[in-house]
Design a protein around this motif. Structure first.
Motif, PDB file in Angstrom:
ATOM      1  N   LEU A   1       2.895  60.283  59.858  1.00 20.63           N
ATOM      2  CA  LEU A   1       3.421  61.641  59.766  1.00 20.63           C
ATOM      3  C   LEU A   1       3.540  62.089  58.309  1.00 20.63           C
ATOM      4  O   LEU A   1       3.923  61.283  57.441  1.00 20.63           O
ATOM      5  CB  LEU A   1       4.805  61.728  60.417  1.00 20.63           C
ATOM      6  CG  LEU A   1       4.884  61.851  61.946  1.00 20.63           C
ATOM      7  CD1 LEU A   1       6.348  61.861  62.378  1.00 20.63           C
ATOM      8  CD2 LEU A   1       4.186  63.123  62.428  1.00 20.63           C
ATOM      9  N   PRO A   2       3.247  63.353  58.000  1.00 22.03           N
ATOM     10  CA  PRO A   2       3.477  63.868  56.643  1.00 22.03           C
ATOM     11  C   PRO A   2       4.961  63.811  56.287  1.00 22.03           C
ATOM     12  O   PRO A   2       5.825  63.876  57.174  1.00 22.03           O
ATOM     13  CB  PRO A   2       2.984  65.321  56.731  1.00 22.03           C
ATOM     14  CG  PRO A   2       2.090  65.371  57.924  1.00 22.03           C
ATOM     15  CD  PRO A   2       2.627  64.358  58.894  1.00 22.03           C
ATOM     16  N   ALA A   3       5.259  63.699  55.012  1.00 29.52           N
ATOM     17  CA  ALA A   3       6.645  63.545  54.564  1.00 29.52           C
ATOM     18  C   ALA A   3       7.516  64.728  54.969  1.00 29.52           C
ATOM     19  O   ALA A   3       8.697  64.554  55.294  1.00 29.52           O
ATOM     20  CB  ALA A   3       6.685  63.362  53.045  1.00 29.52           C
ATOM     21  N   ASP A   4       6.950  65.952  55.004  1.00 27.81           N
ATOM     22  CA  ASP A   4       7.768  67.125  55.324  1.00 27.81           C
ATOM     23  C   ASP A   4       8.153  67.203  56.803  1.00 27.81           C
ATOM     24  O   ASP A   4       9.010  67.991  57.185  1.00 27.81           O
ATOM     25  CB  ASP A   4       7.041  68.404  54.910  1.00 27.81           C
ATOM     26  CG  ASP A   4       5.680  68.532  55.598  1.00 27.81           C
ATOM     27  OD1 ASP A   4       5.177  67.507  56.114  1.00 27.81           O
ATOM     28  OD2 ASP A   4       5.122  69.644  55.601  1.00 27.81           O
ATOM     29  N   LYS A   5       7.521  66.393  57.635  1.00 26.36           N
ATOM     30  CA  LYS A   5       7.852  66.385  59.061  1.00 26.36           C
ATOM     31  C   LYS A   5       8.762  65.225  59.455  1.00 26.36           C
ATOM     32  O   LYS A   5       9.163  65.109  60.606  1.00 26.36           O
ATOM     33  CB  LYS A   5       6.570  66.337  59.893  1.00 26.36           C
ATOM     34  CG  LYS A   5       5.728  67.601  59.760  1.00 26.36           C
ATOM     35  CD  LYS A   5       4.559  67.576  60.727  1.00 26.36           C
ATOM     36  CE  LYS A   5       3.748  68.872  60.623  1.00 26.36           C
ATOM     37  NZ  LYS A   5       2.613  68.884  61.563  1.00 26.36           N
ATOM     38  N   ARG A   6       9.095  64.372  58.481  1.00 28.50           N
ATOM     39  CA  ARG A   6      10.005  63.258  58.756  1.00 28.50           C
ATOM     40  C   ARG A   6      11.423  63.684  58.371  1.00 28.50           C
ATOM     41  O   ARG A   6      11.866  63.479  57.246  1.00 28.50           O
ATOM     42  CB  ARG A   6       9.591  62.019  57.968  1.00 28.50           C
ATOM     43  CG  ARG A   6       8.271  61.411  58.365  1.00 28.50           C
ATOM     44  CD  ARG A   6       8.129  60.009  57.812  1.00 28.50           C
ATOM     45  NE  ARG A   6       8.324  59.949  56.381  1.00 28.50           N
ATOM     46  CZ  ARG A   6       7.352  59.924  55.476  1.00 28.50           C
ATOM     47  NH1 ARG A   6       6.092  59.986  55.882  1.00 28.50           N
ATOM     48  NH2 ARG A   6       7.615  59.867  54.186  1.00 28.50           N
ATOM     49  N   THR A   7      12.125  64.261  59.310  1.00 26.39           N
ATOM     50  CA  THR A   7      13.486  64.727  59.051  1.00 26.39           C
ATOM     51  C   THR A   7      14.444  64.122  60.064  1.00 26.39           C
ATOM     52  O   THR A   7      14.038  63.715  61.160  1.00 26.39           O
ATOM     53  CB  THR A   7      13.563  66.259  59.141  1.00 26.39           C
ATOM     54  OG1 THR A   7      13.108  66.682  60.442  1.00 26.39           O
ATOM     55  CG2 THR A   7      12.686  66.910  58.074  1.00 26.39           C
ATOM     56  N   GLY A   8      15.730  64.075  59.687  1.00 29.12           N
ATOM     57  CA  GLY A   8      16.761  63.609  60.611  1.00 29.12           C
ATOM     58  C   GLY A   8      16.520  62.185  61.087  1.00 29.12           C
ATOM     59  O   GLY A   8      16.290  61.266  60.288  1.00 29.12           O
ATOM     60  N   PRO A   9      16.552  61.975  62.406  1.00 30.35           N
ATOM     61  CA  PRO A   9      16.353  60.629  62.969  1.00 30.35           C
ATOM     62  C   PRO A   9      15.010  60.018  62.590  1.00 30.35           C
ATOM     63  O   PRO A   9      14.900  58.800  62.415  1.00 30.35           O
ATOM     64  CB  PRO A   9      16.441  60.865  64.477  1.00 30.35           C
ATOM     65  CG  PRO A   9      17.207  62.128  64.628  1.00 30.35           C
ATOM     66  CD  PRO A   9      16.867  62.966  63.451  1.00 30.35           C
ATOM     67  N   LEU A  10      13.978  60.845  62.458  1.00 29.63           N
ATOM     68  CA  LEU A  10      12.658  60.328  62.085  1.00 29.63           C
ATOM     69  C   LEU A  10      12.677  59.720  60.685  1.00 29.63           C
ATOM     70  O   LEU A  10      12.055  58.681  60.433  1.00 29.63           O
ATOM     71  CB  LEU A  10      11.610  61.446  62.153  1.00 29.63           C
ATOM     72  CG  LEU A  10      11.221  61.944  63.546  1.00 29.63           C
ATOM     73  CD1 LEU A  10      10.192  63.062  63.444  1.00 29.63           C
ATOM     74  CD2 LEU A  10      10.669  60.801  64.400  1.00 29.63           C
ATOM     75  N   GLN A  11      13.398  60.362  59.766  1.00 33.20           N
ATOM     76  CA  GLN A  11      13.499  59.834  58.414  1.00 33.20           C
ATOM     77  C   GLN A  11      14.270  58.521  58.402  1.00 33.20           C
ATOM     78  O   GLN A  11      13.926  57.592  57.660  1.00 33.20           O
ATOM     79  CB  GLN A  11      14.180  60.850  57.495  1.00 33.20           C
ATOM     80  CG  GLN A  11      14.236  60.440  56.028  1.00 33.20           C
ATOM     81  CD  GLN A  11      12.855  60.274  55.419  1.00 33.20           C
ATOM     82  OE1 GLN A  11      11.965  61.083  55.663  1.00 33.20           O
ATOM     83  NE2 GLN A  11      12.681  59.229  54.626  1.00 33.20           N
ATOM     84  N   ASP A  12      15.319  58.438  59.265  1.00 34.42           N
ATOM     85  CA  ASP A  12      16.082  57.192  59.373  1.00 34.42           C
ATOM     86  C   ASP A  12      15.193  56.053  59.879  1.00 34.42           C
ATOM     87  O   ASP A  12      15.262  54.920  59.374  1.00 34.42           O
ATOM     88  CB  ASP A  12      17.276  57.381  60.309  1.00 34.42           C
ATOM     89  CG  ASP A  12      18.310  58.336  59.732  1.00 34.42           C
ATOM     90  OD1 ASP A  12      18.319  58.522  58.497  1.00 34.42           O
ATOM     91  OD2 ASP A  12      19.106  58.902  60.517  1.00 34.42           O
ATOM     92  N   ARG A  13      14.366  56.351  60.887  1.00 33.25           N
ATOM     93  CA  ARG A  13      13.444  55.331  61.399  1.00 33.25           C
ATOM     94  C   ARG A  13      12.429  54.928  60.334  1.00 33.25           C
ATOM     95  O   ARG A  13      12.080  53.739  60.207  1.00 33.25           O
ATOM     96  CB  ARG A  13      12.706  55.866  62.633  1.00 33.25           C
ATOM     97  CG  ARG A  13      13.508  55.822  63.929  1.00 33.25           C
ATOM     98  CD  ARG A  13      12.762  56.501  65.059  1.00 33.25           C
ATOM     99  NE  ARG A  13      11.412  55.959  65.228  1.00 33.25           N
ATOM    100  CZ  ARG A  13      10.462  56.571  65.916  1.00 33.25           C
ATOM    101  NH1 ARG A  13      10.706  57.774  66.464  1.00 33.25           N
ATOM    102  NH2 ARG A  13       9.278  56.006  66.043  1.00 33.25           N
ATOM    103  N   TYR A  14      11.968  55.909  59.587  1.00 30.81           N
ATOM    104  CA  TYR A  14      10.997  55.628  58.530  1.00 30.81           C
ATOM    105  C   TYR A  14      11.619  54.723  57.451  1.00 30.81           C
ATOM    106  O   TYR A  14      10.982  53.773  56.982  1.00 30.81           O
ATOM    107  CB  TYR A  14      10.515  56.928  57.904  1.00 30.81           C
ATOM    108  CG  TYR A  14       9.533  56.723  56.768  1.00 30.81           C
ATOM    109  CD1 TYR A  14       8.182  56.498  57.017  1.00 30.81           C
ATOM    110  CD2 TYR A  14       9.966  56.756  55.437  1.00 30.81           C
ATOM    111  CE1 TYR A  14       7.289  56.307  55.980  1.00 30.81           C
ATOM    112  CE2 TYR A  14       9.076  56.560  54.396  1.00 30.81           C
ATOM    113  CZ  TYR A  14       7.732  56.344  54.679  1.00 30.81           C
ATOM    114  OH  TYR A  14       6.856  56.138  53.649  1.00 30.81           O
TER     115      TYR A  14
END
Length: 502
Positions: free
Chosen positions: A462-475
């Motif tokens: 996923l592009p960095a701008d689409k990794r927000t909230g829970p997705l960023q935590d998983r990342y």
């Protein structure tokens, strides 16, 4: 030293890098030993074209070496292929190799050798083209390529495509097909792999030579190749096999010198320097620096001979060495029994494993037996280590069951028959067992990394701008897990180097 989990680990490395088909051919050679192309085809049940292409990849990446043997009943040569187990292990060390380069050489040299590591083998023209495409700071292409060959023997010309070996008798065949890298050291015959590698090496003067006029030399070769018949034409982009499975000889093809990198890792090993004071460490560095170009193999008991004045001259080239007097250097030399240093480091590594896995009492028992080097009776062990007599037999049995000790029964006859259990550490057997456990752990770590990355493959893409909230935590979680696992892999490989390569 080829062990069961060493084989599985090597196959997993090849699978990750080149896929299942190439790995199947590699596993066949690892388990069956040297084979002809027809026998590889028979054992793997692959098509002739699939076997040929898999062998091409493995040869290009320096993981397989072709060789020929004379037949007892005639002059006809028989081409076989042997897997180079050590070179497969080196593939997971490329990051370490590049770190060594970056500490001593400029980025252009690093990039040039990186190309050799990535592609396995490159012709002089391919190296020239890579240098030209990444030219920086005004350095000429010719000087850049030539500079790769002054990296203290870290690059070399490729070995002969098919060295000729004399036929091996039935009696010594099995012993040479399976054996440790240190076979010479312990008095065993050389393995076929060792024989082939030695026979394939170019002469020393040619092995590390380089054509200085790169552009004209390559142009002349291309011009001459147009006058050669198709059957004789040399292929520079890939390593070709002819109809008989013979690797077409490459006269100006280069690769990384893995032994040179492993020697550098040995010289820098924390295991070694931990046993020396600062002065002795400085003297060791100076000696290794002075003799590095003359070393012929990684495992060596003694360095190349140097006079005290030569050693001191090398010592004072460094800032730390200028504080040392000649007497200080002479005193430091007493500590430098390299073989003993490696042996102590190996002992400490195994003792650490025993302590973590079985506890402090087991550590004291194992250390006693390791240092004594002879059979000791159960009560004697208990009394010496201050371990309770009721606990000592349980600990000894557990260590024996897991392969860390040897046990012998002694029966004393007389008025009353008595039986005693005697215990000892056999380093040669134990070191192979410990190394196999390390390969097992390395395989498990690699499988875990693959599992974690595959499970989060979509998230990682996923592009960095689409990794927000829970997705960023998983990342962030998967990133931390990856760093932890890969760091563990690097530390484990340091231990494998200590037992397998040093």
């Amino acid at each position: 030293m080829l062990t069961e989990y060493g084989t599985k680990h090597a196959v997993h490395v090849i699978t990750n890098h080149f896929g299942d088909l190439v790995a199947k051919v590699c596993e066949c050679l690892l388990r069956k030993g040297p084979l002809t192309r027809q026998n590889v085809k028979r054992y793997t049940e692959l098509s002739d074209e699939q076997v040929k292409n898999a062998l091409l990849v493995l040869i290009q990446q320096n993981c397989v070496q072709a060789f020929t043997t004379e037949q007892p009943d005639g002059p006809k040569a028989n081409t076989q292929y042997v897997v180079l187990f050590d070179n497969i292990l080196h593939r997971v060390r490329f990051a370490k190799f590049l770190t060594i380069l970056s500490q001593e050489f400029d980025q252009q040299c690093v990039e040039l050798v990186q190309g050799l590591l990535e592609h396995g083998r490159l012709t002089l023209k391919q190296m020239f083209d890579r240098a030209k495409s990444s030219e920086k700071e005004g350095k000429s292409d010719e000087l850049l390529v030539e500079g790769a060959f002054v990296l203290k023997h870290l690059t070399q010309r490729c070995p002969a495509s098919e060295p000729l070996l004399m036929p091996i008798s039935e009696e010594e065949g099995p012993a040479r097909k399976k054996g440790s890298k240190s076979a010479k050291k312990i008095g065993e015959p050389e393995t076929i792999e060792q024989q082939v590698v030695e026979a394939a090496l170019p002469m020393e003067a040619m092995r590390f030579s380089v054509v200085t006029n790169v552009e004209s030399d390559v142009g002349e070769k291309e011009k001459n190749s147009n006058n050669v018949t198709p059957g004789e034409k040399r292929k520079h982009d890939v390593l070709e096999l002819d109809e008989c499975g013979v690797a077409d000889e490459q006269s100006v093809v280069y690769r990384a010198n893995f032994e040179g990198f492993i020697r550098r890792l040995r010289h820098k090993a924390d295991h070694v320097r931990a046993h020396l004071d600062d002065g002795a460490a400085n003297v060791l560095s100076a000696m290794l620096q002075a003799t590095s170009s003359a070393e012929k193999k990684v495992k060596t008991k003694n360095s190349v001979p140097l006079s005290l004045s030569s050693i001191y001259e090398e010592v004072i080239k460094s800032e730390a060495g200028r504080n040392m007097t000649l007497d200080h250097v002479r005193a430091s030399l007493v500590q430098l029994d390299f073989e003993k240093i490696i042996e102590i480091a190996q002992n400490e590594e195994v003792e650490s494993v025993v302590s973590k896995r079985y506890g402090r009492d087991a550590y004291r028992i194992f250390r006693l037996l390791s240092k004594s080097g002879r059979l000791l009776e159960t009560d004697k062990i208990s009394d010496t280590t201050f371990v309770e007599k009721k606990d000592a037999p349980k600990i000894l049995y557990k260590l024996w069951k897991d392969g860390y000790l040897l046990m012998e029964k002694l029966v004393v006859t007389g008025a009353r028959q008595s039986q005693f259990l005697l215990w000892k550490v056999n380093r040669q057997i134990l070191w192979k067992h410990v190394l196999d456990e390390m390969f097992h752990a390395a395989l498990n770590l690699s499988l875990r990394v693959s599992y974690e990355l595959d499970r989060e493959k979509e998230l990682l893409n996923l592009p960095a701008d689409k990794r927000t909230g829970p997705l960023q935590d998983r990342y962030n979680r998967i990133r931390k897990v990856r760093i932890l696992l890969e760091s563990s892999q690097m530390k484990l490989d340091d231990a494998i180097l200590l037992f397998h390569d040093f």
